[in-house]
Design a protein around this motif. Structure first.
Motif, mmCIF file in Angstrom:
data_model
loop_
_atom_site.group_PDB
_atom_site.id
_atom_site.type_symbol
_atom_site.label_atom_id
_atom_site.label_comp_id
_atom_site.label_asym_id
_atom_site.label_seq_id
_atom_site.Cartn_x
_atom_site.Cartn_y
_atom_site.Cartn_z
ATOM 1 N N TYR A 22 48.350 15.179 54.802
ATOM 2 C CA TYR A 22 47.582 16.434 54.426
ATOM 3 C C TYR A 22 47.852 16.962 52.972
ATOM 4 C CZ TYR A 22 51.552 19.520 54.344
ATOM 5 O OH TYR A 22 52.855 20.362 54.160
ATOM 6 N N ARG A 23 48.996 16.515 52.465
ATOM 7 C CA ARG A 23 49.355 17.102 51.173
ATOM 8 C C ARG A 23 48.290 16.434 50.224
ATOM 9 N NH1 ARG A 23 54.220 19.339 49.503
ATOM 10 N NH2 ARG A 23 55.550 20.103 51.242
ATOM 11 N N MET A 24 47.751 15.223 50.318
ATOM 12 C CA MET A 24 46.664 14.445 49.702
ATOM 13 C C MET A 24 45.539 14.827 50.018
ATOM 14 S SD MET A 24 48.542 10.893 49.506
ATOM 15 C CE MET A 24 48.799 10.447 51.454
ATOM 16 N N LEU A 25 45.049 14.916 51.425
ATOM 17 C CA LEU A 25 43.538 14.941 51.673
ATOM 18 C C LEU A 25 43.126 16.433 51.734
ATOM 19 C CD1 LEU A 25 41.380 13.506 52.624
ATOM 20 C CD2 LEU A 25 42.199 13.885 55.202
ATOM 21 N N VAL A 26 43.895 17.340 52.250
ATOM 22 C CA VAL A 26 43.305 18.749 52.536
ATOM 23 C C VAL A 26 42.845 19.305 50.981
ATOM 24 C CG1 VAL A 26 43.894 21.111 53.010
ATOM 25 C CG2 VAL A 26 44.650 19.181 54.463
ATOM 26 N N PRO A 27 43.521 19.045 49.953
ATOM 27 C CA PRO A 27 42.923 19.680 48.629
ATOM 28 C C PRO A 27 41.623 19.142 48.422
ATOM 29 C CG PRO A 27 45.215 19.265 48.452
ATOM 30 C CD PRO A 27 44.804 18.510 49.711
ATOM 31 N N LEU A 28 41.193 17.938 49.031
ATOM 32 C CA LEU A 28 39.909 17.446 48.651
ATOM 33 C C LEU A 28 38.723 17.377 49.733
ATOM 34 C CD1 LEU A 28 41.314 13.676 47.967
ATOM 35 C CD2 LEU A 28 41.194 15.487 46.392
ATOM 36 N N LEU A 29 39.092 18.362 50.761
ATOM 37 C CA LEU A 29 37.986 18.313 51.938
ATOM 38 C C LEU A 29 37.082 19.214 51.315
ATOM 39 C CD1 LEU A 29 40.381 18.398 55.045
ATOM 40 C CD2 LEU A 29 39.017 16.531 54.149
ATOM 41 N N ALA A 53 31.283 19.387 50.733
ATOM 42 C CA ALA A 53 30.195 19.703 49.930
ATOM 43 C C ALA A 53 29.430 18.740 49.575
ATOM 44 C CB ALA A 53 30.641 20.809 48.596
ATOM 45 N N LEU A 54 29.682 17.660 49.110
ATOM 46 C CA LEU A 54 28.780 16.407 48.919
ATOM 47 C C LEU A 54 28.153 15.821 50.032
ATOM 48 C CD1 LEU A 54 31.366 14.869 46.264
ATOM 49 C CD2 LEU A 54 28.964 15.678 45.730
ATOM 50 N N TYR A 55 29.012 15.800 51.210
ATOM 51 C CA TYR A 55 28.293 15.125 52.310
ATOM 52 C C TYR A 55 28.363 16.046 53.293
ATOM 53 C CZ TYR A 55 29.272 11.317 49.027
ATOM 54 O OH TYR A 55 29.401 10.479 47.745
ATOM 55 N N PRO A 56 27.752 16.887 53.517
ATOM 56 C CA PRO A 56 27.645 18.240 54.696
ATOM 57 C C PRO A 56 27.284 17.622 56.020
ATOM 58 C CG PRO A 56 25.716 18.368 53.333
ATOM 59 C CD PRO A 56 26.688 17.587 52.573
ATOM 60 N N GLU A 57 26.737 16.256 55.979
ATOM 61 C CA GLU A 57 26.454 16.082 57.651
ATOM 62 C C GLU A 57 27.504 15.243 57.890
ATOM 63 O OE1 GLU A 57 22.216 14.977 58.422
ATOM 64 O OE2 GLU A 57 21.842 14.837 56.152
ATOM 65 N N VAL A 58 28.669 14.864 57.214
ATOM 66 C CA VAL A 58 29.864 14.024 57.868
ATOM 67 C C VAL A 58 30.651 15.137 58.342
ATOM 68 C CG1 VAL A 58 31.493 12.541 57.139
ATOM 69 C CG2 VAL A 58 29.229 12.360 56.195
ATOM 70 N N GLU A 59 31.042 14.756 59.617
ATOM 71 C CA GLU A 59 32.116 15.817 60.470
ATOM 72 C C GLU A 59 33.432 14.905 60.342
ATOM 73 O OE1 GLU A 59 33.140 16.845 64.912
ATOM 74 O OE2 GLU A 59 31.249 16.162 64.549
ATOM 75 N N LEU A 60 34.270 15.437 59.805
ATOM 76 C CA LEU A 60 35.551 14.939 59.652
ATOM 77 C C LEU A 60 36.644 15.347 60.889
ATOM 78 C CD1 LEU A 60 36.416 15.278 55.989
ATOM 79 C CD2 LEU A 60 36.264 13.082 56.967
ATOM 80 N N ASP A 61 37.314 14.114 61.333
ATOM 81 C CA ASP A 61 37.824 14.108 62.645
ATOM 82 C C ASP A 61 39.492 13.647 62.068
ATOM 83 O OD1 ASP A 61 39.535 14.181 65.062
ATOM 84 O OD2 ASP A 61 37.964 13.514 66.229
ATOM 85 N N VAL A 62 40.115 14.285 61.921
ATOM 86 C CA VAL A 62 41.637 13.823 61.151
ATOM 87 C C VAL A 62 42.756 13.966 61.944
ATOM 88 C CG1 VAL A 62 42.820 13.636 59.076
ATOM 89 C CG2 VAL A 62 40.510 14.485 58.950
ATOM 90 N N ASP A 63 43.444 12.599 62.077
ATOM 91 C CA ASP A 63 44.717 12.649 62.904
ATOM 92 C C ASP A 63 45.708 12.263 61.737
ATOM 93 O OD1 ASP A 63 46.717 12.736 65.014
ATOM 94 O OD2 ASP A 63 46.411 10.545 65.157
ATOM 95 N N PHE A 64 46.815 13.437 61.634
ATOM 96 C CA PHE A 64 48.017 13.006 60.870
ATOM 97 C C PHE A 64 49.167 12.732 61.672
ATOM 98 C CE2 PHE A 64 45.364 16.423 58.280
ATOM 99 C CZ PHE A 64 45.154 15.719 57.249
ATOM 100 N N ASN A 65 49.487 11.530 61.640
ATOM 101 C CA ASN A 65 50.375 10.953 62.443
ATOM 102 C C ASN A 65 51.121 9.521 62.057
ATOM 103 O OD1 ASN A 65 51.772 9.746 64.800
ATOM 104 N ND2 ASN A 65 50.518 11.324 65.908
ATOM 105 N N ASP A 66 52.529 9.473 62.146
ATOM 106 C CA ASP A 66 53.024 8.444 61.388
ATOM 107 C C ASP A 66 53.006 6.994 62.302
ATOM 108 O OD1 ASP A 66 53.829 9.286 58.874
ATOM 109 O OD2 ASP A 66 55.493 10.288 59.798
ATOM 110 N N ARG A 67 52.647 7.288 63.462
ATOM 111 C CA ARG A 67 52.524 6.025 64.522
ATOM 112 C C ARG A 67 51.356 5.060 63.982
ATOM 113 N NH1 ARG A 67 48.511 5.773 68.188
ATOM 114 N NH2 ARG A 67 47.174 7.275 68.200
ATOM 115 N N MET A 68 51.901 3.947 64.334
ATOM 116 C CA MET A 68 50.824 2.726 64.195
ATOM 117 C C MET A 68 49.605 2.793 65.113
ATOM 118 S SD MET A 68 52.043 0.930 61.586
ATOM 119 C CE MET A 68 51.121 -0.392 61.362
#
Length: 297
Positions: A103-110, A115-130
């Protein structure tokens, strides 16, 4: 055969061995999947699954039917991907798997990405499991290290370094280590890999050669975020990726130590299921990460 939706429900249930998991992949209830499969069985006049209270397994007839149907569904998905590629408009839900600290890398980019791709709905899972991208329906995963799954495509996003750091008040109290051997006299905060007791190795160097040095364990945990906070609170010295510590170091909350003795590097890659056509939503997301994620350091 009732409909194409029944065929798709059968294939997903056969792949995942679960009506519940198939329903989650398809965006319908487990009951709806079960009813679609039952109608398909009635239409074919054969039983495709042996059902128990906990799982389902293919019958011999189901296995034969699955082998044929899997190819059909794959062709349909490739056709849909081709149509999406032709339209070249990134849209739809994009399921992303990131390391817990990601999240430290991704959230600042969201904000800029959305704004560039408003029709893309992001569903993000932050988890260390494989994660199994194919079985779990993940579009893109970001992971460190080498690619081990031949079913996946990969693109390197960039490198990072592992560094040692401590809080100014801790270093004032205990002293700044001048060499790896000084760590024996310090409180060392160690990262423990998830799912076991294995500790991350601290790879230290002297004149470019690896140093064999026993590292004490004052505290260990399986959360990088917890180690960052423990280090900032003055509990000891931690060995962590530079991108997790750069803001605290720039703010004077942490101080890097033994920099000439820490040369270990890693890298992040974006992974996605291999197919003949890369969906536009996946392509633009991977391209955006490659351009913007690690430069945040």
């Amino acid at each position: 055969m009732d409909s194409l939706s029944g065929l798709l429900a059968f294939v997903r249930a056969a792949e995942l061995r679960s009506f519940v998991a198939a329903g989650e992949r398809l965006g319908v209830s487990a009951s709806a999947v079960g009813k679609s499969v039952a109608r398909l069985e009635e239409s074919l006049g054969v039983r495709l699954f042996n059902r128990s209270t906990r799982r389902i397994n293919l019958t011999d007839e189901g296995t034969l039917f699955f082998e044929r149907c899997q190819r059909i569904v794959s062709e349909i998905e490739n056709a849909e991907a081709e149509m999406a590629r032709i339209s070249d408009a990134p849209r739809g839900k994009l399921r992303v798997s990131m390391p817990a600290i990601g999240y430290r890398m991704l959230v600042p980019l969201l904000a800029d990405f959305s704004a560039l791709y408003p029709e893309v709905e992001l569903d993000v899972d932050f988890n260390d499991r494989m994660v199994d991208l194919i079985a779990e329906g993940i579009d893109v995963a970001v992971r460190s290290g080498e690619l081990a799954d031949s079913r996946l495509m990969a693109r390197r996003l960039g490198p990072f370094r592992l560094i040692l750091a401590g809080a100014p008040e801790y270093l004032q109290r205990r002293g700044v280590p001048q060499g790896p051997e000084d760590l024996l006299e310090h409180a060392c905060l160690r990262y423990r890999y998830p799912g076991g007791q294995q500790l991350q190795e601290w790879r230290l160097f002297s004149d470019g050669e690896p140093v064999s040095q026993r590292i004490p364990v004052t505290l260990s945990c399986n959360s990088i975020e917890a180690l960052i906070h423990a280090t900032q609170e003055g509990l000891g010295i931690a060995y962590l990726p530079d991108f997790t510590l750069c803001s605290a170091i720039n703010a004077g909350q942490l101080v890097a130590v033994l920099d000439q003795h820490t040369q270990e590097q890693g890298f992040f890659s974006a992974l996605w299921p291999s197919s003949r056509h890369m969906l536009p939503k996946v392509r633009v997301f991977v391209d955006y990460l490659a351009q913007h994620m690690l430069p945040l350091r």
